[in-house]
Design an enzyme around this catalytic site. Structure first.
Site, PDB file in Angstrom:
ATOM      1  N   SER A  88       3.530  11.731   1.380  1.00  0.00           N
ATOM      2  CA  SER A  88       3.876  11.772   2.784  1.00  0.00           C
ATOM      3  C   SER A  88       3.163  12.974   3.354  1.00  0.00           C
ATOM      4  O   SER A  88       2.526  13.728   2.609  1.00  0.00           O
ATOM      5  CB  SER A  88       5.392  11.903   2.945  1.00  0.00           C
ATOM      6  OG  SER A  88       5.732  11.933   4.311  1.00  0.00           O
ATOM      7  N   ARG A 336       0.046   5.027   1.353  1.00  0.00           N
ATOM      8  CA  ARG A 336       1.331   4.319   1.189  1.00  0.00           C
ATOM      9  C   ARG A 336       1.728   3.735   2.515  1.00  0.00           C
ATOM     10  O   ARG A 336       1.493   4.344   3.565  1.00  0.00           O
ATOM     11  CB  ARG A 336       2.385   5.315   0.675  1.00  0.00           C
ATOM     12  CG  ARG A 336       3.742   4.737   0.414  1.00  0.00           C
ATOM     13  CD  ARG A 336       3.763   3.872  -0.837  1.00  0.00           C
ATOM     14  NE  ARG A 336       5.127   3.534  -1.218  1.00  0.00           N
ATOM     15  CZ  ARG A 336       5.768   2.444  -0.843  1.00  0.00           C
ATOM     16  NH1 ARG A 336       5.184   1.564  -0.053  1.00  0.00           N
ATOM     17  NH2 ARG A 336       7.008   2.220  -1.248  1.00  0.00           N
ATOM     18  N   THR A 372      12.423  11.478   5.695  1.00  0.00           N
ATOM     19  CA  THR A 372      13.053  11.997   4.481  1.00  0.00           C
ATOM     20  C   THR A 372      14.504  12.405   4.728  1.00  0.00           C
ATOM     21  O   THR A 372      15.377  12.142   3.895  1.00  0.00           O
ATOM     22  CB  THR A 372      12.256  13.196   3.952  1.00  0.00           C
ATOM     23  OG1 THR A 372      10.881  12.846   3.907  1.00  0.00           O
ATOM     24  CG2 THR A 372      12.720  13.600   2.577  1.00  0.00           C
ATOM     25  N   CYS A 549      -7.463  -2.804   1.820  1.00  0.00           N
ATOM     26  CA  CYS A 549      -6.823  -2.149   0.681  1.00  0.00           C
ATOM     27  C   CYS A 549      -7.411  -0.761   0.459  1.00  0.00           C
ATOM     28  O   CYS A 549      -8.626  -0.623   0.319  1.00  0.00           O
ATOM     29  CB  CYS A 549      -7.012  -2.996  -0.573  1.00  0.00           C
ATOM     30  SG  CYS A 549      -6.428  -2.184  -2.059  1.00  0.00           S
ATOM     31  N   CYS A 585      -4.779  -0.357  -8.388  1.00  0.00           N
ATOM     32  CA  CYS A 585      -3.689  -0.369  -7.407  1.00  0.00           C
ATOM     33  C   CYS A 585      -2.982   0.970  -7.324  1.00  0.00           C
ATOM     34  O   CYS A 585      -2.695   1.596  -8.354  1.00  0.00           O
ATOM     35  CB  CYS A 585      -2.697  -1.455  -7.807  1.00  0.00           C
ATOM     36  SG  CYS A 585      -1.335  -1.671  -6.651  1.00  0.00           S
ATOM     37  N   CYS A 588       0.669   0.868  -2.745  1.00  0.00           N
ATOM     38  CA  CYS A 588       0.946   1.182  -1.346  1.00  0.00           C
ATOM     39  C   CYS A 588       1.636   0.038  -0.624  1.00  0.00           C
ATOM     40  O   CYS A 588       2.265   0.274   0.398  1.00  0.00           O
ATOM     41  CB  CYS A 588      -0.327   1.585  -0.612  1.00  0.00           C
ATOM     42  SG  CYS A 588      -1.403   0.218  -0.165  1.00  0.00           S
ATOM     43  N   CYS A 591      -1.066  -4.887   0.960  1.00  0.00           N
ATOM     44  CA  CYS A 591      -1.479  -6.290   0.808  1.00  0.00           C
ATOM     45  C   CYS A 591      -0.317  -7.230   1.055  1.00  0.00           C
ATOM     46  O   CYS A 591      -0.449  -8.226   1.778  1.00  0.00           O
ATOM     47  CB  CYS A 591      -2.068  -6.522  -0.577  1.00  0.00           C
ATOM     48  SG  CYS A 591      -1.026  -5.969  -1.926  1.00  0.00           S
TER      49      CYS A 591
END
Lengths: 616, 268
Positions: A88, A336, A372, A549, A585, A588, A591
């Site tokens: 983050s 992400r 958060t 991606c 990968c 995240c 997709c």
């Protein structure tokens, strides 16, 4: 005493080396219905070792003392370590932490070392960075700039000290339902030792089952189990579909002349156009590090857009190129998805036997760009409701039959959530993101948000709803109707190609395992589904996933088959086929969210794989 | 250092906690070392060693009395021991060094292991360890240990067969020319190479059981070993970045460029 070794002359100088692993033809196909799993009974099983999951675990251990009852709590985390899969910005509001651990500042190794000292907003054009006023919610007095990975790792050590069983390297792979499928009895972890074709290797071990009185799902945005549970229990019936953004981030060690600790900057405008929601950030963390990145709403329409390349070209803007000049080096990269739906998209958060906490439900405050604090508070509230349910169940099991497990009722969690500051926090800003979804694009959004955040503060009788229930994927327009974007080639050291950045994530997955990204429609996964996927994605959307991606997993490559029949059998169309490089990968979930044909299902790979974030 | 009198084997497996193989390492700004604030895991060759010890027990059954793992490392290294215990070891020894202390050099490690072996009341018959650690690639510790203890050594093993009753180990070694077969009398130090086996996963039920297995703690002073480094690292830098090449149009141009670079002696 001479060495007691006798040498025998080597007779054959060339000896073929046999593979140690069992040969493929001797392997059996894995049958999920016939597998025997070891089962373990716990009080609470938490899927996901992030801020929400760990706060719930810590709160439960604190309540142990108050209630005079011991709780066995297990946290399953698919990353190799706690903190490996989270990233983050991040500027966190310590509101929930102050409630959870009031003495956090006296602990020696806490990671909240850098308070935010200033907050500004800039509008970027191709060459300028114009200061603009920002909504008061983005004022960061009392907040801290942290690496969320380090923060989560710290929470993990506290949870373990308190006696929580934390198991990194094990993913929550499936839900254990009650016999009538009306409730959740627990979760099971992923199988290990399956090869690419689902045959069992020598190292095969079935996943383990955790039967829990309360199951808390804390997988983060668009979690795989959350998706299944939301469908199974129709949790979204009265809520809007969740909408998302993709956040791509880099961490740089900048030249000391460019380092201004505590500075928080948000940007809008360039490189995104006025129809695309998103913006950049620059946070000066502790120890000479700077976190920077770009968030792009996944409801973007243009399939030619490549979030990775937008981030790379943003760094060539004079504001950034000056920041990253001199002796700067890049030390991390990651991406992400994050929730943007706000209050309207929060589903029903409890189901018989468990609840959704944190970003699995979706409590990100878009105006503050923070989630958060709400995630942690939701974990704490769920813990309190779970403790109630556990103490209640104990009284009742003495009366009821032990064979039919009572499903814990977590509805108290939802009511306490609605009465808490999480709800008012989200209520105030509920119309801001939605105001960007008009034909006026970001201009309409800025205008409305300015008024709402400065003056009205959400005190309006109206709430913008996604009446048409259009998902992010459905906002995508065909490539023929959009302008093609050509991105400049990378210019190291400021911008690099995707695969070079990818090495910084440390991502890896054990090679011979099933591909965890399934091309699946209505439970069907054959070559016709694949062919249809290629036909629509390449034909209409110019192979969107190949561009979108952030880890280079999807490629639409030329298919060698010459006849249309052969091509169809292998899942190709129009001379192209889909190749999924699942090893790249970084989990995240873009997709699963954005593919226009909505036929990619993200499932958990073998635990311990994926990125190894430490400073993101 | 005498092998056990009864025909039961005690196996010692030293393991090292090293930077995970998938992490991209970086030189720290002071150029004194690499950035260690990254994921660490058990050295892959040591995983193979633990796996081999567990497979020996599966093959020889009761002939293997105990499998002990030992590591020399900071407090966090106990996690590496737990992984080994979850793979099938019985107990662990942690020689703890302070957090942030430099990683011990191969000779110091070998001396420490010698002391650990000497302190095992029931003796040690086999020491199985990785051939090298992936962070320093030294490949010296096994050989030094065998030399210090005057034991047999079989390094780069790709196949290990132990005859417990005859107290002999038949080891196939990978060498430059092919494979070499050694018959070694116990006690022996074996270092593992990549093709020896494929390590098993530490399954979750085993990890849970491993929490109850004992871990003995020592410090270097307990063992009377000096772990201070004897080598001084002057500087660590990344290899020079690759600069682009150029394309040439024909052979004459190629020869001209080679001559320019001073590589050819032929006159153009």
């Amino acid at each position: 005493m001479l060495a007691r070794v006798r040498r025998r002359p080597v007779i054959f100088s060339r000896i073929t080396r046999t593979l140690h692993a069992s040969t493929a033809r001797q392997r059996q196909l894995f049958d999920p219905s016939a597998v025997e799993r070891i089962s373990e009974d716990v009080d609470v099983c938490i899927v996901g070792g992030g801020p929400a999951g760990l706060s719930a675990a810590i709160r439960l251990k604190q309540l142990e003392q108050k209630r005079g009852k011991e709780f066995r709590i297990v946290v399953l985390e698919k990353g190799a370590e706690v903190g490996s899969h989270i990233l983050s910005g991040a500027v966190i509001e310590p509101r929930a932490l102050n409630e959870l651990l009031p003495d956090w500042s006296s602990r020696p190794d806490h990671p909240l070392k850098q308070p935010a000292t200033s907050s500004t907003m800039k509008f970027l054009t191709g060459s300028l960075a114009l200061p603009i006023p920002h909504p008061p919610q983005m004022n960061n007095d009392g907040n801290y700039i942290v690496s969320l990975s380090q923060f989560t790792s710290w929470l993990g050590t506290i949870a373990e000290e308190m006696g929580v069983e934390v198991y990194p390297g094990f993913a929550g792979a499936g839900i254990v339902y009650s016999d009538d499928r009306k409730g959740v009895l627990g979760v099971c972890t992923n199988e290990v030792g399956l090869d690419k074709n689902f045959h069992m290797k020598e190292t095969f071990e079935p996943g383990m089952e955790f039967r829990a009185k309360v199951t808390l799902i804390a997988e983060g945005a668009h979690g795989s189990l959350s998706k299944e549970l939301i469908n199974q229990f129709d949790l979204r019936r009265d809520a809007d579909p969740q909408t998302y953004a993709i956040g791509l981030k880099e961490v740089w060690r900048v030249d000391p002349s460019q380092y201004r600790p505590g500075e928080v900057v948000h940007t809008m405008g360039w490189p995104l156009d006025w129809k695309t929601y998103g913006g950049g950030w620059v946070y000066h963390m502790a120890d000479g590090l700077v976190s920077l990145g770009l968030v792009i709403g996944l409801d973007y329409a243009n399939p030619w857009l490549s979030p990775y390349n937008e981030l790379q070209r943003m760094k060539h803007h004079p504001y950034f190129s000056r920041l990253l000049s001199g002796s700067s080096t890049r030390i991390a990269y990651g991406a992400r998805a994050l929730n943007e739906g706000g209050l309207q998209a929060v589903p029903r958060v409890h189901f018989p036997g468990g609840a959704l906490i944190g970003c699995s439900a979706g409590f990100v405050n878009i105006a503050k760009i923070k989630g958060t604090h709400n995630a942690m508070k939701s974990g704490m509230l769920a813990a309190e409701a779970a403790a109630d349910a556990l103490c209640r169940t104990n009284e009742e099991t003495t009366v009821s039959k032990p064979e039919s497990p009572r499903l814990s009722d977590m509805s108290v969690y939802e009511t306490s959530l609605k009465d808490s500051w999480v709800w008012s926090d989200l209520h105030e800003v509920r119309n801001i993101r939605a105001s960007f979804n008009t034909p006026l694009g970001i201009w309409g959004g800025i205008a409305y948000s300015g008024i709402d955040s400065l003056f009205l503060k959400g005190r309006t009788p109206w709430t913008f709803r996604n009446v048409s229930r259009t998902s992010d994927a459905a906002h995508t327009l065909p490539a023929s109707r959009c302008k093609r974007i050509t991105y400049p080639p990378p210019q190291p050291p400021l911008s690099t190609d995707l695969l070079t950045s990818l090495t910084l994530t440390g991502t890896n997955h054990a090679e011979d395992q099933p591909i965890h990204l399934r091309v699946r429609v209505n439970g069907l996964e054959d070559s016709t589904v694949r062919r249809e996927h290629v036909r629509r994605n390449v034909g209409d959307y110019a192979g969107l996933l190949g561009r979108a991606c952030p880890a280079g997993v999807y490629e639409y490559v030329d298919d060698e088959h010459t006849s249309a029949v052969e091509e169809g059998k292998s899942g190709g169309w129009g001379g192209k086929k889909l190749v999924i490089n699942s090893q790249n990968c970084i989990h995240c979930k873009l997709c699963d969210i954005k593919v226009p044909t909505q036929d990619i299902t993200w499932t958990v790979p073998e635990g311990g794989g994926g990125p190894k974030y430490t400073i993101t | 250092m005498r092998p056990s009198a009864v025909r039961l084997l005690n196996i010692l497996v030293p393991v090292k906690r090293a930077v995970d193989f998938a992490v991209k390492i970086r030189v720290n700004p002071e150029q004194t070392g690499i950035d260690l604030n990254v994921k660490h895991s058990m050295n892959p060759f040591d995983e193979i060693a633990v796996e081999e010890a567990v497979r020996l027990r599966e093959r020889l059954k009761d002939a293997v009395k105990s499998i002990k793992v030992v590591t020399i490392g900071p407090p966090k290294a106990v996690e590496t021991l737990r992984t080994a215990l979850a793979m099938g070891a019985d107990s662990a020894i942690h020689v703890e060094i302070p957090e942030g202390a430099p990683s011990p050099e191969p000779l110091a490690v070998a001396k420490t292991l010698r002391e650990v072996v000497a302190r095992q009341k029931e003796g040690v018959d086999l020491v199985i360890m990785g051939k090298q650690a992936i962070d320093d690639d030294a490949g010296q510790t096994g050989q030094m240990l065998a030399g210090l203890m005057d034991w047999a050594q079989a390094t780069f093993a790709s196949k290990v067969d132990v005859d417990a009753s005859a107290k002999v180990a038949n080891v196939t070694r990978e060498i430059d020319g092919g494979l070499e077969q050694l018959r070694c009398q116990l006690p022996v130090v074996i270092t593992t190479d990549l093709r020896l086996n494929e390590p098993r996963y530490a399954s979750l039920p085993n990890i849970m059981k491993a929490k109850k297995k004992p871990v003995e703690k020592f410090t270097s002073t307990d063992l009377g070993v000096d772990l201070a480094p004897r080598l001084q690292t002057l500087k660590i830098t990344e290899p020079p970045k690759r600069i682009g090449g150029g394309k040439v149009a024909n052979v004459d141009e190629l020869l001209a460029k080679l001559k320019e670079a001073g590589i050819t002696s032929k006159r153009a």
